[in-house]
Design a protein around this motif. Structure first.
Motif, PDB file in Angstrom:
ATOM      1  N   GLU A 111      11.015   4.963   5.073  1.00 41.08           N
ATOM      2  CA  GLU A 111      11.889   5.052   6.248  1.00 41.08           C
ATOM      3  C   GLU A 111      12.962   3.967   6.219  1.00 41.08           C
ATOM      4  OE1 GLU A 111      11.655   4.758  11.155  1.00 41.08           O
ATOM      5  OE2 GLU A 111       9.816   4.695   9.941  1.00 41.08           O
ATOM      6  N   HIS A 112      12.579   2.763   5.808  1.00 46.45           N
ATOM      7  CA  HIS A 112      13.518   1.640   5.825  1.00 46.45           C
ATOM      8  C   HIS A 112      14.196   1.395   4.475  1.00 46.45           C
ATOM      9  CE1 HIS A 112      10.884   0.765   9.335  1.00 46.45           C
ATOM     10  NE2 HIS A 112      12.035   0.422   9.867  1.00 46.45           N
ATOM     11  N   LYS A 113      13.913   2.282   3.511  1.00 40.22           N
ATOM     12  CA  LYS A 113      14.502   2.153   2.174  1.00 40.22           C
ATOM     13  C   LYS A 113      14.273   0.744   1.610  1.00 40.22           C
ATOM     14  CE  LYS A 113      17.988   5.790   2.626  1.00 40.22           C
ATOM     15  NZ  LYS A 113      17.443   6.367   3.861  1.00 40.22           N
ATOM     16  N   ASP A 114      13.025   0.331   1.645  1.00 37.64           N
ATOM     17  CA  ASP A 114      12.634  -1.020   1.245  1.00 37.64           C
ATOM     18  C   ASP A 114      11.979  -0.965  -0.136  1.00 37.64           C
ATOM     19  OD1 ASP A 114      11.529  -3.554   0.929  1.00 37.64           O
ATOM     20  OD2 ASP A 114      10.959  -3.739   3.032  1.00 37.64           O
ATOM     21  N   ALA A 115      12.770  -1.239  -1.165  1.00 37.38           N
ATOM     22  CA  ALA A 115      12.262  -1.162  -2.539  1.00 37.38           C
ATOM     23  C   ALA A 115      11.236  -2.254  -2.822  1.00 37.38           C
ATOM     24  CB  ALA A 115      13.429  -1.268  -3.525  1.00 37.38           C
ATOM     25  N   ASP A 116      11.413  -3.444  -2.240  1.00 35.03           N
ATOM     26  CA  ASP A 116      10.453  -4.529  -2.476  1.00 35.03           C
ATOM     27  C   ASP A 116       9.071  -4.175  -1.921  1.00 35.03           C
ATOM     28  OD1 ASP A 116      12.356  -6.075  -3.749  1.00 35.03           O
ATOM     29  OD2 ASP A 116      12.924  -7.172  -1.936  1.00 35.03           O
ATOM     30  N   ALA A 117       9.047  -3.611  -0.721  1.00 35.78           N
ATOM     31  CA  ALA A 117       7.770  -3.208  -0.125  1.00 35.78           C
ATOM     32  C   ALA A 117       7.120  -2.107  -0.954  1.00 35.78           C
ATOM     33  CB  ALA A 117       7.980  -2.738   1.313  1.00 35.78           C
ATOM     34  N   ALA A 118       7.926  -1.175  -1.430  1.00 38.30           N
ATOM     35  CA  ALA A 118       7.388  -0.087  -2.256  1.00 38.30           C
ATOM     36  C   ALA A 118       6.803  -0.636  -3.547  1.00 38.30           C
ATOM     37  CB  ALA A 118       8.491   0.930  -2.558  1.00 38.30           C
ATOM     38  N   HIS A 119       7.481  -1.593  -4.151  1.00 38.48           N
ATOM     39  CA  HIS A 119       6.979  -2.188  -5.391  1.00 38.48           C
ATOM     40  C   HIS A 119       5.653  -2.908  -5.146  1.00 38.48           C
ATOM     41  CE1 HIS A 119       6.673  -4.968  -8.790  1.00 38.48           C
ATOM     42  NE2 HIS A 119       7.433  -4.109  -9.456  1.00 38.48           N
ATOM     43  N   ALA A 120       5.532  -3.586  -3.992  1.00 32.35           N
ATOM     44  CA  ALA A 120       4.292  -4.303  -3.671  1.00 32.35           C
ATOM     45  C   ALA A 120       3.122  -3.327  -3.522  1.00 32.35           C
ATOM     46  CB  ALA A 120       4.478  -5.119  -2.392  1.00 32.35           C
ATOM     47  N   ILE A 121       3.362  -2.191  -2.910  1.00 38.79           N
ATOM     48  CA  ILE A 121       2.303  -1.189  -2.736  1.00 38.79           C
ATOM     49  C   ILE A 121       1.924  -0.591  -4.086  1.00 38.79           C
ATOM     50  CG2 ILE A 121       1.739   1.041  -1.676  1.00 38.79           C
ATOM     51  CD1 ILE A 121       3.848   0.133   0.530  1.00 38.79           C
ATOM     52  N   TRP A 122       2.905  -0.359  -4.925  1.00 37.28           N
ATOM     53  CA  TRP A 122       2.658   0.163  -6.277  1.00 37.28           C
ATOM     54  C   TRP A 122       1.721  -0.760  -7.039  1.00 37.28           C
ATOM     55  CZ3 TRP A 122       4.369  -2.092 -10.970  1.00 37.28           C
ATOM     56  CH2 TRP A 122       4.313  -1.270 -12.097  1.00 37.28           C
ATOM     57  N   ALA A 123       1.961  -2.064  -6.937  1.00 32.42           N
ATOM     58  CA  ALA A 123       1.117  -3.034  -7.646  1.00 32.42           C
ATOM     59  C   ALA A 123      -0.258  -3.164  -6.999  1.00 32.42           C
ATOM     60  CB  ALA A 123       1.811  -4.397  -7.687  1.00 32.42           C
ATOM     61  N   ALA A 124      -0.326  -3.025  -5.662  1.00 33.34           N
ATOM     62  CA  ALA A 124      -1.578  -3.254  -4.938  1.00 33.34           C
ATOM     63  C   ALA A 124      -2.600  -2.144  -5.159  1.00 33.34           C
ATOM     64  CB  ALA A 124      -1.294  -3.402  -3.443  1.00 33.34           C
ATOM     65  N   ASP A 125      -2.196  -1.032  -5.736  1.00 35.41           N
ATOM     66  CA  ASP A 125      -3.148   0.071  -5.917  1.00 35.41           C
ATOM     67  C   ASP A 125      -4.288  -0.291  -6.857  1.00 35.41           C
ATOM     68  OD1 ASP A 125      -3.819   2.955  -5.440  1.00 35.41           O
ATOM     69  OD2 ASP A 125      -3.560   3.048  -7.612  1.00 35.41           O
ATOM     70  N   GLN A 126      -4.133  -1.341  -7.642  1.00 37.32           N
ATOM     71  CA  GLN A 126      -5.231  -1.732  -8.535  1.00 37.32           C
ATOM     72  C   GLN A 126      -6.481  -2.108  -7.746  1.00 37.32           C
ATOM     73  OE1 GLN A 126      -4.587  -5.414 -10.737  1.00 37.32           O
ATOM     74  NE2 GLN A 126      -2.965  -6.012  -9.326  1.00 37.32           N
ATOM     75  N   LEU A 127      -6.322  -2.555  -6.485  1.00 36.91           N
ATOM     76  CA  LEU A 127      -7.497  -2.858  -5.673  1.00 36.91           C
ATOM     77  C   LEU A 127      -8.241  -1.573  -5.312  1.00 36.91           C
ATOM     78  CD1 LEU A 127      -9.274  -4.878  -4.248  1.00 36.91           C
ATOM     79  CD2 LEU A 127      -7.686  -4.854  -2.308  1.00 36.91           C
ATOM     80  N   VAL A 128      -7.506  -0.494  -5.046  1.00 38.09           N
ATOM     81  CA  VAL A 128      -8.148   0.802  -4.799  1.00 38.09           C
ATOM     82  C   VAL A 128      -8.941   1.220  -6.035  1.00 38.09           C
ATOM     83  CG1 VAL A 128      -7.750   3.250  -4.299  1.00 38.09           C
ATOM     84  CG2 VAL A 128      -6.359   1.510  -3.154  1.00 38.09           C
ATOM     85  N   ASP A 129      -8.349   1.007  -7.206  1.00 29.33           N
ATOM     86  CA  ASP A 129      -9.044   1.350  -8.455  1.00 29.33           C
ATOM     87  C   ASP A 129     -10.326   0.537  -8.619  1.00 29.33           C
ATOM     88  OD1 ASP A 129      -6.990   3.102  -9.006  1.00 29.33           O
ATOM     89  OD2 ASP A 129      -5.947   1.760 -10.376  1.00 29.33           O
ATOM     90  N   GLN A 130     -10.278  -0.724  -8.211  1.00 26.85           N
ATOM     91  CA  GLN A 130     -11.477  -1.569  -8.306  1.00 26.85           C
ATOM     92  C   GLN A 130     -12.584  -1.046  -7.399  1.00 26.85           C
ATOM     93  OE1 GLN A 130     -10.596  -5.805  -7.853  1.00 26.85           O
ATOM     94  NE2 GLN A 130      -8.617  -5.484  -8.843  1.00 26.85           N
ATOM     95  N   TYR A 131     -12.228  -0.632  -6.191  1.00 26.56           N
ATOM     96  CA  TYR A 131     -13.216  -0.016  -5.297  1.00 26.56           C
ATOM     97  C   TYR A 131     -13.826   1.210  -5.975  1.00 26.56           C
ATOM     98  CZ  TYR A 131     -12.706  -2.535  -0.856  1.00 26.56           C
ATOM     99  OH  TYR A 131     -12.754  -3.482   0.143  1.00 26.56           O
ATOM    100  N   CYS A 132     -12.961   2.045  -6.533  1.00 27.51           N
ATOM    101  CA  CYS A 132     -13.425   3.277  -7.173  1.00 27.51           C
ATOM    102  C   CYS A 132     -14.406   2.966  -8.301  1.00 27.51           C
ATOM    103  CB  CYS A 132     -12.228   4.064  -7.698  1.00 27.51           C
ATOM    104  SG  CYS A 132     -12.649   5.628  -8.510  1.00 27.51           S
ATOM    105  N   GLU A 133     -14.054   1.998  -9.141  1.00 25.34           N
ATOM    106  CA  GLU A 133     -14.917   1.659 -10.275  1.00 25.34           C
ATOM    107  C   GLU A 133     -16.267   1.103  -9.811  1.00 25.34           C
ATOM    108  OE1 GLU A 133     -12.610  -1.069 -12.545  1.00 25.34           O
ATOM    109  OE2 GLU A 133     -11.044   0.400 -13.016  1.00 25.34           O
ATOM    110  N   ALA A 134     -16.246   0.181  -8.835  1.00 27.04           N
ATOM    111  CA  ALA A 134     -17.480  -0.446  -8.364  1.00 27.04           C
ATOM    112  C   ALA A 134     -18.388   0.567  -7.673  1.00 27.04           C
ATOM    113  CB  ALA A 134     -17.155  -1.601  -7.423  1.00 27.04           C
ATOM    114  N   MET A 135     -17.794   1.412  -6.835  1.00 26.79           N
ATOM    115  CA  MET A 135     -18.596   2.376  -6.083  1.00 26.79           C
ATOM    116  C   MET A 135     -19.126   3.490  -6.983  1.00 26.79           C
ATOM    117  SD  MET A 135     -16.182   2.456  -2.705  1.00 26.79           S
ATOM    118  CE  MET A 135     -17.076   3.785  -1.931  1.00 26.79           C
ATOM    119  N   THR A 136     -18.342   3.867  -7.976  1.00 22.58           N
ATOM    120  CA  THR A 136     -18.816   4.861  -8.940  1.00 22.58           C
ATOM    121  C   THR A 136     -20.013   4.313  -9.707  1.00 22.58           C
ATOM    122  OG1 THR A 136     -16.630   5.873  -9.187  1.00 22.58           O
ATOM    123  CG2 THR A 136     -18.188   6.208 -10.985  1.00 22.58           C
TER     124      THR A 136
END
Length: 241
Positions: A144-169
């Motif tokens: 909505e705000h055309k914020d490339a920096d925020a988008a880049h931060a979310i792109w990088a932060a997805d590795q934490l979701v992957d860690q949850y997936c690996e641990a819970m699996t």
């Protein structure tokens, strides 16, 4: 001159409508995922049913986005930033539609489970789901705000979701080995874990498109790896015999 102004105004109105459709679609998928989380954390069967029922509304919005984007490309001749935005809306709407599909699939699986999710697994799923939902909300705000920096931060932060997936699996596979009578339960949990992880993946896809839309540059083909996050996924405790 008046005719030219009318054409420009019509184009601006259609572009605003496209943005509005994207916001509606993102909001609907956020609501779906919120219902799924309620179904997980509170064992709320009605919330699961509502989440599954909203899938057709998400599909309808994707069709509207794609139709309007194609119309703008074909008839309005957009250039530069507008062109990037309109082109990006098509795959972003596709990513949101897939998120809606995964949320619906989780909701249907929850409603079909023959036994309740054990408390440790329920807490871990809730934490993973809240993280995925937070990333989805943040990326829609970045769009909505055309914020490339925020988008880049979310792109990088997805590795934490992957860690949850690996641990819970790993935990579910261990429980299946130690307690064979829970195999059906843990197959269902693995399905839910994997679908939450896929929703996170599609959030990063949208992040990539937002960065491109704003800057004209593409992010690297893969996120940075590593487990240097300040947070770590919880380890599930084995159920009491």
């Amino acid at each position: 001159m008046h005719q030219k102004q009318h054409i420009v105004q019509r184009y601006e109105d259609e572009l605003l409508h496209l943005r509005s459709l994207m916001e509606q679609m993102g909001g609907l998928v956020e609501h779906q995922l919120s219902l799924v989380l309620a179904a997980i954390t509170e064992n709320d069967g009605q919330a699961a049913l509502l989440a599954a029922q909203q899938d057709s509304d998400v599909d309808a919005l994707e069709h509207k986005v794609e139709t309007l984007a194609i119309r703008l490309l074909a008839l309005r001749g957009p250039m530069a930033a507008d062109l990037r935005e309109i082109v990006a809306c098509i795959p972003m709407a596709g990513a949101l539609e897939r998120m809606g599909d995964y949320a619906s699939s989780i909701a249907r699986r929850l409603s079909q489970m023959e036994q309740p999710i054990p408390r440790p697994a329920r807490l871990a799923l809730s934490e993973m789901g809240r993280l995925v939902l937070e990333h989805l909300r943040r990326i829609m705000d970045a769009l909505e705000h055309k914020d490339a920096d925020a988008a880049h931060a979310i792109w990088a932060a997805d590795q934490l979701v992957d860690q949850y997936c690996e641990a819970m699996t790993a935990d579910s596979l261990e429980q299946m080995t130690r307690h064979p009578h829970t195999i059906r339960l843990h197959i269902a949990l693995l399905f839910i874990i994997r679908n939450l992880e896929r929703i996170g993946d599609h959030t990063t896809n949208i992040a990539e498109r937002v960065v491109f839309m704003v800057t004209g540059s593409m992010l690297p083909p893969s996120r940075p790896h590593g487990h240097d996050s300040q947070h770590s996924p919880p380890r599930q405790e084995p159920p009491r015999s």
